[in-house]
Design a protein around this motif. Structure first.
Motif, mmCIF file in Angstrom:
data_model
loop_
_atom_site.group_PDB
_atom_site.id
_atom_site.type_symbol
_atom_site.label_atom_id
_atom_site.label_comp_id
_atom_site.label_asym_id
_atom_site.label_seq_id
_atom_site.Cartn_x
_atom_site.Cartn_y
_atom_site.Cartn_z
ATOM 1 N N VAL A 6 0.838 -1.208 0.000
ATOM 2 C CA VAL A 6 0.000 0.000 0.000
ATOM 3 C C VAL A 6 0.868 1.252 0.000
ATOM 4 C CG1 VAL A 6 -1.669 1.304 1.372
ATOM 5 C CG2 VAL A 6 -1.953 -1.156 1.086
ATOM 6 N N SER A 7 1.922 1.258 0.794
ATOM 7 C CA SER A 7 2.804 2.425 0.838
ATOM 8 C C SER A 7 3.502 2.648 -0.492
ATOM 9 C CB SER A 7 3.832 2.236 1.955
ATOM 10 O OG SER A 7 3.215 2.032 3.201
ATOM 11 N N THR A 8 3.894 1.576 -1.150
ATOM 12 C CA THR A 8 4.537 1.712 -2.458
ATOM 13 C C THR A 8 3.586 2.313 -3.482
ATOM 14 O OG1 THR A 8 5.970 -0.176 -1.948
ATOM 15 C CG2 THR A 8 5.761 0.458 -4.259
ATOM 16 N N LEU A 9 2.339 1.890 -3.447
ATOM 17 C CA LEU A 9 1.349 2.471 -4.365
ATOM 18 C C LEU A 9 1.110 3.950 -4.065
ATOM 19 C CD1 LEU A 9 -1.267 -0.428 -4.578
ATOM 20 C CD2 LEU A 9 0.506 0.196 -6.237
ATOM 21 N N LEU A 10 1.121 4.321 -2.787
ATOM 22 C CA LEU A 10 0.998 5.740 -2.444
ATOM 23 C C LEU A 10 2.199 6.534 -2.955
ATOM 24 C CD1 LEU A 10 -0.359 5.554 1.225
ATOM 25 C CD2 LEU A 10 -1.639 6.074 -0.863
ATOM 26 N N GLY A 11 3.381 5.933 -2.857
ATOM 27 C CA GLY A 11 4.554 6.601 -3.415
ATOM 28 C C GLY A 11 4.452 6.803 -4.910
ATOM 29 N N LEU A 12 3.873 5.832 -5.598
ATOM 30 C CA LEU A 12 3.681 5.972 -7.043
ATOM 31 C C LEU A 12 2.743 7.132 -7.363
ATOM 32 C CD1 LEU A 12 4.287 4.758 -9.813
ATOM 33 C CD2 LEU A 12 2.332 3.234 -9.495
ATOM 34 N N VAL A 13 1.754 7.325 -6.524
ATOM 35 C CA VAL A 13 0.866 8.487 -6.706
ATOM 36 C C VAL A 13 1.665 9.777 -6.555
ATOM 37 C CG1 VAL A 13 -1.120 9.702 -5.754
ATOM 38 C CG2 VAL A 13 -1.168 7.215 -5.966
ATOM 39 N N GLY A 14 2.570 9.814 -5.579
ATOM 40 C CA GLY A 14 3.401 11.000 -5.405
ATOM 41 C C GLY A 14 4.303 11.268 -6.603
ATOM 42 N N PHE A 15 4.879 10.214 -7.179
ATOM 43 C CA PHE A 15 5.722 10.392 -8.373
ATOM 44 C C PHE A 15 4.917 10.984 -9.521
ATOM 45 C CE2 PHE A 15 8.100 6.384 -6.838
ATOM 46 C CZ PHE A 15 8.745 7.137 -5.870
ATOM 47 N N THR A 16 3.655 10.575 -9.619
ATOM 48 C CA THR A 16 2.820 11.041 -10.721
ATOM 49 C C THR A 16 2.392 12.495 -10.528
ATOM 50 O OG1 THR A 16 1.991 8.772 -10.991
ATOM 51 C CG2 THR A 16 0.742 10.547 -12.047
ATOM 52 N N LEU A 17 2.012 12.823 -9.305
ATOM 53 C CA LEU A 17 1.492 14.166 -9.052
ATOM 54 C C LEU A 17 2.596 15.214 -8.936
ATOM 55 C CD1 LEU A 17 -1.327 13.378 -6.451
ATOM 56 C CD2 LEU A 17 -1.532 13.691 -8.932
ATOM 57 N N MET A 18 3.780 14.810 -8.503
ATOM 58 C CA MET A 18 4.837 15.783 -8.278
ATOM 59 C C MET A 18 6.182 15.244 -8.752
ATOM 60 S SD MET A 18 5.772 17.804 -4.764
ATOM 61 C CE MET A 18 6.952 19.153 -4.761
ATOM 62 N N PRO A 19 6.417 15.228 -10.053
ATOM 63 C CA PRO A 19 7.759 14.855 -10.531
ATOM 64 C C PRO A 19 8.787 15.856 -10.022
ATOM 65 C CG PRO A 19 6.450 15.801 -12.310
ATOM 66 C CD PRO A 19 5.523 15.616 -11.148
ATOM 67 N N THR A 20 9.905 15.350 -9.507
ATOM 68 C CA THR A 20 10.883 16.209 -8.827
ATOM 69 C C THR A 20 12.287 15.878 -9.319
ATOM 70 O OG1 THR A 20 9.478 16.279 -6.872
ATOM 71 C CG2 THR A 20 11.777 16.933 -6.593
ATOM 72 N N CYS A 21 13.010 16.901 -9.655
ATOM 73 C CA CYS A 21 14.396 16.735 -10.072
ATOM 74 C C CYS A 21 15.269 16.562 -8.833
ATOM 75 C CB CYS A 21 14.849 17.953 -10.877
ATOM 76 S SG CYS A 21 16.566 17.898 -11.402
ATOM 77 N N PRO A 22 16.048 15.487 -8.726
ATOM 78 C CA PRO A 22 16.924 15.321 -7.557
ATOM 79 C C PRO A 22 18.057 16.351 -7.582
ATOM 80 C CG PRO A 22 17.360 13.604 -9.174
ATOM 81 C CD PRO A 22 16.162 14.352 -9.666
ATOM 82 N N PRO A 23 18.705 16.569 -6.446
ATOM 83 C CA PRO A 23 19.781 17.587 -6.402
ATOM 84 C C PRO A 23 20.899 17.326 -7.394
ATOM 85 C CG PRO A 23 19.122 16.945 -4.180
ATOM 86 C CD PRO A 23 18.423 16.022 -5.101
ATOM 87 N N ARG A 24 21.256 16.067 -7.647
ATOM 88 C CA ARG A 24 22.396 15.762 -8.511
ATOM 89 C C ARG A 24 22.144 16.150 -9.963
ATOM 90 N NH1 ARG A 24 21.425 11.156 -11.396
ATOM 91 N NH2 ARG A 24 19.599 9.953 -10.722
ATOM 92 N N LEU A 25 20.865 16.308 -10.362
ATOM 93 C CA LEU A 25 20.552 16.684 -11.732
ATOM 94 C C LEU A 25 20.296 18.174 -11.890
ATOM 95 C CD1 LEU A 25 18.234 13.736 -12.895
ATOM 96 C CD2 LEU A 25 20.702 14.046 -13.236
#
Length: 363
Positions: free
Chosen positions: A136-155
């Motif tokens: 369930v937590s992994t699926l919630l994380g997938l929702v976060g990736f979809t709603l808020m794509p984020t560039c990591p600091p290294r990029l």
């Protein structure tokens, strides 16, 4: 007590076996232990769906960069910008940076399955809830990736002061310049899936379960330290912001709250499917009409009708009782031996004919 004089390891081992036995007993009383091949297939399917979802959740690069810079500004305003000093430490000290890169690239995929297998074998009563919590937590994380794509600091642009340690020390490992993916497979990962950090989330899951269910103090303390170490690693390697780590912990908390409702929903679906599989394929036929009750002797005689064959046979089967209840024609008058009144019946004939006669018809 004698138990107090036992060495700690022996007592811990005995307690471990007792706990495992209790878990096995509870599992046997509630539901049987899941089959390992079905669990393996389920986890493979879920992880494949998760990986495909990460790839499909790729957003616009400019949007991801804007979200990353917004997170960095919030952290600076809150004085939470720990990424810069950690990244400088990892970049300038290979003895720290190289092990950190190995930890980032491997532990995420080794420790989590190891804890799952350990729970399956040693704590089966806790396994289902732990597995559901992780999924369930992994699926919630997938929702976060979809709603808020984020560039990591290294990029981010080099002017923001971050160095990609994975690229700097790539000659020491199997990864290339595209996160922890093996060389040549960078296109199979989504580098902008940084919010939330499931590296931290999964590490927190492992740490909580090891702290709660492990018996050895060393393992419990390692479980406590594991999510803290991973949090430092993801920031020092410039793969995540501190707020990414906070979001990963929040996702695991939300998953823990949703574990019981999700388990109940899955159980209801399973029961319905089982009931549907056991239901007949053809419509059920109407039940045969029940036979009418046989009227009793009392009701038949009260209505003035002839007694039924069943009552007649029951009377014939008890001649002694009929003989005692049948009236004597002499009416109490005494006769000499061998003498009888005209029309008087003997006792044997009375018992034979009383089944069909009534006192009113006797002569």
């Amino acid at each position: 007590m004698e138990t107090a004089r036992m060495p700690y390891r022996a007592s811990a081992a005995r307690a471990d076996r007792a706990d495992a036995g209790a878990d096995a007993g509870a599992t046997h009383r509630s539901r049987p232990r899941p089959r390992w091949w079905t669990e393996l297939a389920l986890l493979v399917v879920v992880y494949a769906a998760y990986s495909a979802g990460r790839l499909l959740a790729r957003g616009d690069v400019s949007t991801a960069v804007g979200n990353g810079l917004a997170i960095l500004r919030v952290e600076k305003a809150l004085l939470l910008n720990a990424e810069h000093p950690l990244n400088r430490l990892f970049t300038s000290t290979p003895a720290i940076g190289i092990p950190a890169d190995f930890a980032y690239a491997s532990l995420h995929y080794l420790v989590t399955p190891a804890v799952l297998v350990w729970l399956f074998r040693r704590r089966p009563a806790r396994y289902r809830a732990a597995r559901t919590w992780l999924m369930v937590s992994t699926l919630l994380g997938l929702v976060g990736f979809t709603l808020m794509p984020t560039c990591p600091p290294r990029l981010l642009d080099a002017g923001h002061g971050f160095v990609d340690t994975m690229a700097q020390y790539s000659a020491y490992g199997w990864w290339g310049t595209e996160a922890s993916a093996p060389r040549g497979l960078g296109g199979m990962t989504n580098q902008y899936a940084a919010m939330p950090s499931l590296h931290v989330g999964w590490a927190l899951w492992c740490g909580v379960l090891l702290w709660k269910h492990a018996r050895t103090p060393l393992v419990r303390w390692l479980g406590l330290a594991y999510p803290l170490v991973i949090t430092v690693v993801v920031m020092g390697t410039a793969n995540h912001y501190f707020l990414d780590a906070v979001a990963g912990a929040a996702v695991m908390g939300a998953g823990a709250l949703l574990t019981r409702p999700a388990t109940r929903a899955v159980e209801r679906v399973r029961i319905r499917l089982t009931a549907a599989g056991k239901a007949p394929h053809h419509p059920s036929q109407a039940p045969a009409p029940s036979q009418a009750p046989i009227p009793s002797q009392t009701s038949a005689s009260s209505q003035g009708s002839a007694p039924s064959p069943t009552s007649a046979s029951s009377q014939a089967s008890s001649p002694a009782r009929s003989a005692r209840s049948a009236p004597i024609v002499s009416g109490g008058c005494e006769t000499s031996a061998g003498e009888r009144f005209p029309g008087q019946r003997t006792r044997s004939s009375t018992s034979t004919s009383s089944a069909g006669d009534t006192p009113a018809t006797a002569r």
